[in-house]
Write a protein that holds these residues in place. Sequence first.
Motif, mmCIF file in Angstrom:
data_model
loop_
_atom_site.group_PDB
_atom_site.id
_atom_site.type_symbol
_atom_site.label_atom_id
_atom_site.label_comp_id
_atom_site.label_asym_id
_atom_site.label_seq_id
_atom_site.Cartn_x
_atom_site.Cartn_y
_atom_site.Cartn_z
ATOM 1 N N PHE A 1 -8.825 1.551 -4.762
ATOM 2 C CA PHE A 1 -7.669 2.030 -5.517
ATOM 3 C C PHE A 1 -7.943 3.430 -6.056
ATOM 4 O O PHE A 1 -8.909 3.658 -6.770
ATOM 5 C CB PHE A 1 -7.395 1.058 -6.668
ATOM 6 C CG PHE A 1 -6.090 1.280 -7.375
ATOM 7 C CD1 PHE A 1 -4.961 0.585 -6.979
ATOM 8 C CD2 PHE A 1 -5.990 2.163 -8.431
ATOM 9 C CE1 PHE A 1 -3.754 0.765 -7.637
ATOM 10 C CE2 PHE A 1 -4.793 2.348 -9.086
ATOM 11 C CZ PHE A 1 -3.676 1.652 -8.695
ATOM 12 N N ASN A 2 -7.093 4.381 -5.707
ATOM 13 C CA ASN A 2 -7.255 5.758 -6.163
ATOM 14 C C ASN A 2 -6.654 5.877 -7.566
ATOM 15 O O ASN A 2 -5.435 5.840 -7.737
ATOM 16 C CB ASN A 2 -6.574 6.720 -5.186
ATOM 17 C CG ASN A 2 -6.815 8.163 -5.540
ATOM 18 O OD1 ASN A 2 -6.441 8.616 -6.614
ATOM 19 N ND2 ASN A 2 -7.431 8.887 -4.630
ATOM 20 N N GLN B 1 -5.227 6.082 -1.212
ATOM 21 C CA GLN B 1 -4.088 5.176 -1.285
ATOM 22 C C GLN B 1 -4.168 4.344 -2.555
ATOM 23 O O GLN B 1 -5.220 4.250 -3.183
ATOM 24 C CB GLN B 1 -4.079 4.221 -0.082
ATOM 25 C CG GLN B 1 -4.019 4.903 1.247
ATOM 26 C CD GLN B 1 -4.157 3.928 2.393
ATOM 27 O OE1 GLN B 1 -4.084 2.719 2.223
ATOM 28 N NE2 GLN B 1 -4.360 4.462 3.588
ATOM 29 N N VAL B 2 -3.052 3.747 -2.900
ATOM 30 C CA VAL B 2 -3.008 2.759 -3.985
ATOM 31 C C VAL B 2 -2.313 1.520 -3.440
ATOM 32 O O VAL B 2 -1.549 1.593 -2.471
ATOM 33 C CB VAL B 2 -2.257 3.285 -5.226
ATOM 34 C CG1 VAL B 2 -3.039 4.392 -5.907
ATOM 35 C CG2 VAL B 2 -0.863 3.765 -4.880
ATOM 36 N N SER B 3 -2.597 0.387 -4.037
ATOM 37 C CA SER B 3 -1.938 -0.843 -3.598
ATOM 38 C C SER B 3 -1.837 -1.804 -4.767
ATOM 39 O O SER B 3 -2.736 -1.891 -5.601
ATOM 40 C CB SER B 3 -2.695 -1.479 -2.431
ATOM 41 O OG SER B 3 -4.048 -1.699 -2.765
ATOM 42 N N TRP B 4 -0.694 -2.486 -4.816
ATOM 43 C CA TRP B 4 -0.436 -3.450 -5.878
ATOM 44 C C TRP B 4 0.034 -4.773 -5.276
ATOM 45 O O TRP B 4 0.725 -4.792 -4.256
ATOM 46 C CB TRP B 4 0.647 -2.954 -6.831
ATOM 47 C CG TRP B 4 0.201 -1.889 -7.768
ATOM 48 C CD1 TRP B 4 -0.498 -2.053 -8.935
ATOM 49 C CD2 TRP B 4 0.442 -0.488 -7.663
ATOM 50 N NE1 TRP B 4 -0.700 -0.836 -9.544
ATOM 51 C CE2 TRP B 4 -0.135 0.144 -8.773
ATOM 52 C CE3 TRP B 4 1.092 0.299 -6.710
ATOM 53 C CZ2 TRP B 4 -0.088 1.507 -8.981
ATOM 54 C CZ3 TRP B 4 1.137 1.663 -6.906
ATOM 55 C CH2 TRP B 4 0.554 2.260 -8.033
ATOM 56 N N TYR C 1 4.385 7.238 -6.945
ATOM 57 C CA TYR C 1 3.687 6.162 -6.232
ATOM 58 C C TYR C 1 4.074 4.798 -6.820
ATOM 59 O O TYR C 1 4.277 3.833 -6.088
ATOM 60 C CB TYR C 1 2.170 6.343 -6.306
ATOM 61 C CG TYR C 1 1.641 7.352 -5.313
ATOM 62 C CD1 TYR C 1 0.899 6.942 -4.218
ATOM 63 C CD2 TYR C 1 1.873 8.712 -5.463
ATOM 64 C CE1 TYR C 1 0.390 7.858 -3.298
ATOM 65 C CE2 TYR C 1 1.384 9.635 -4.557
ATOM 66 C CZ TYR C 1 0.640 9.205 -3.477
ATOM 67 O OH TYR C 1 0.162 10.105 -2.562
ATOM 68 N N ARG C 2 4.190 4.753 -8.139
ATOM 69 C CA ARG C 2 4.559 3.505 -8.811
ATOM 70 C C ARG C 2 6.009 3.121 -8.481
ATOM 71 O O ARG C 2 6.324 1.950 -8.289
ATOM 72 C CB ARG C 2 4.337 3.642 -10.308
ATOM 73 C CG ARG C 2 2.852 3.870 -10.641
ATOM 74 C CD ARG C 2 2.626 4.393 -12.042
ATOM 75 N NE ARG C 2 2.714 3.353 -13.047
ATOM 76 C CZ ARG C 2 1.768 2.470 -13.303
ATOM 77 N NH1 ARG C 2 0.648 2.492 -12.621
ATOM 78 N NH2 ARG C 2 1.925 1.564 -14.236
ATOM 79 N N ARG D 1 -3.606 -4.808 -9.409
ATOM 80 C CA ARG D 1 -4.080 -3.929 -8.343
ATOM 81 C C ARG D 1 -4.584 -4.762 -7.168
ATOM 82 O O ARG D 1 -5.195 -5.802 -7.336
ATOM 83 C CB ARG D 1 -5.218 -3.033 -8.834
ATOM 84 C CG ARG D 1 -4.744 -1.922 -9.717
ATOM 85 C CD ARG D 1 -5.879 -1.017 -10.142
ATOM 86 N NE ARG D 1 -6.794 -1.767 -10.995
ATOM 87 C CZ ARG D 1 -8.114 -1.669 -10.932
ATOM 88 N NH1 ARG D 1 -8.684 -0.871 -10.076
ATOM 89 N NH2 ARG D 1 -8.867 -2.370 -11.737
ATOM 90 N N GLY E 1 -2.741 6.255 -8.743
ATOM 91 C CA GLY E 1 -2.186 5.057 -9.372
ATOM 92 C C GLY E 1 -1.444 5.334 -10.663
ATOM 93 O O GLY E 1 -0.660 4.498 -11.121
ATOM 94 N N HIS F 1 -3.261 -0.108 -13.511
ATOM 95 C CA HIS F 1 -3.905 1.066 -12.939
ATOM 96 C C HIS F 1 -5.179 1.395 -13.697
ATOM 97 O O HIS F 1 -5.498 0.786 -14.694
ATOM 98 C CB HIS F 1 -2.958 2.261 -12.897
ATOM 99 C CG HIS F 1 -2.640 2.855 -14.238
ATOM 100 N ND1 HIS F 1 -1.709 2.307 -15.077
ATOM 101 C CD2 HIS F 1 -3.120 3.936 -14.869
ATOM 102 C CE1 HIS F 1 -1.639 3.047 -16.181
ATOM 103 N NE2 HIS F 1 -2.483 4.038 -16.066
ATOM 104 N N HIS G 1 0.873 -1.167 0.000
ATOM 105 C CA HIS G 1 0.000 0.000 0.000
ATOM 106 C C HIS G 1 0.913 1.219 0.000
ATOM 107 O O HIS G 1 1.924 1.237 0.703
ATOM 108 C CB HIS G 1 -0.882 0.029 1.253
ATOM 109 C CG HIS G 1 -1.831 -1.110 1.347
ATOM 110 N ND1 HIS G 1 -3.136 -1.023 0.934
ATOM 111 C CD2 HIS G 1 -1.668 -2.376 1.785
ATOM 112 C CE1 HIS G 1 -3.741 -2.183 1.133
ATOM 113 N NE2 HIS G 1 -2.857 -3.025 1.650
#
Length: 157
Positions: A97-98, A82-85, A107-108, A91, A102, A125, A69
């Motif tokens: 997932f924003n 937040q973003v999470s992978w 962030y990446r 994803r 993303g 994304h 995250h």
Amino acid sequence: MKLEEIFEADRDAGIPPELPELVVDLPEALLLSLGRDLNEGRWTPSCVKGLYQRVDPERPEMKQRRHVHVAAEKHLKAAGKQVSWNDDGSRHDRHRFNATLGQRKDYRAVARAALGLGDDVQLEHVTGRTRGSATTVGIYEHLIGHAHHERVFLAAH
């Protein structure tokens, strides 16, 4: 030396068996190369100033892959910011997932570094929503070419 030999030496030294303690000092780089992090499950500063990361372990019983995250410090408790992978680039937490975050390179970059992913792993994304619905469309970003880095987007149907 085996653990049994270490604890046998403790017994020989008169250390009571109810007080066994073993401290193993391992280089952090070795743990990370094995896909282990002592900070799993906790927010920690990332390689990008102002961004934090939380790497969570794989949980087969919940069908969850190892994932990260990423959030700005002020958004650590705001799931929608937040973003999470997952460790395969897909994803994680699709409904939270924003999409805007993303797409950001910083962030990446945090996600790639936290999961130990190379540039060859594509991070999924979202770029928008389908017309007239709230269903998000997943696309994969592919960088091609060496000099100009054209962006090509493939839509997943």
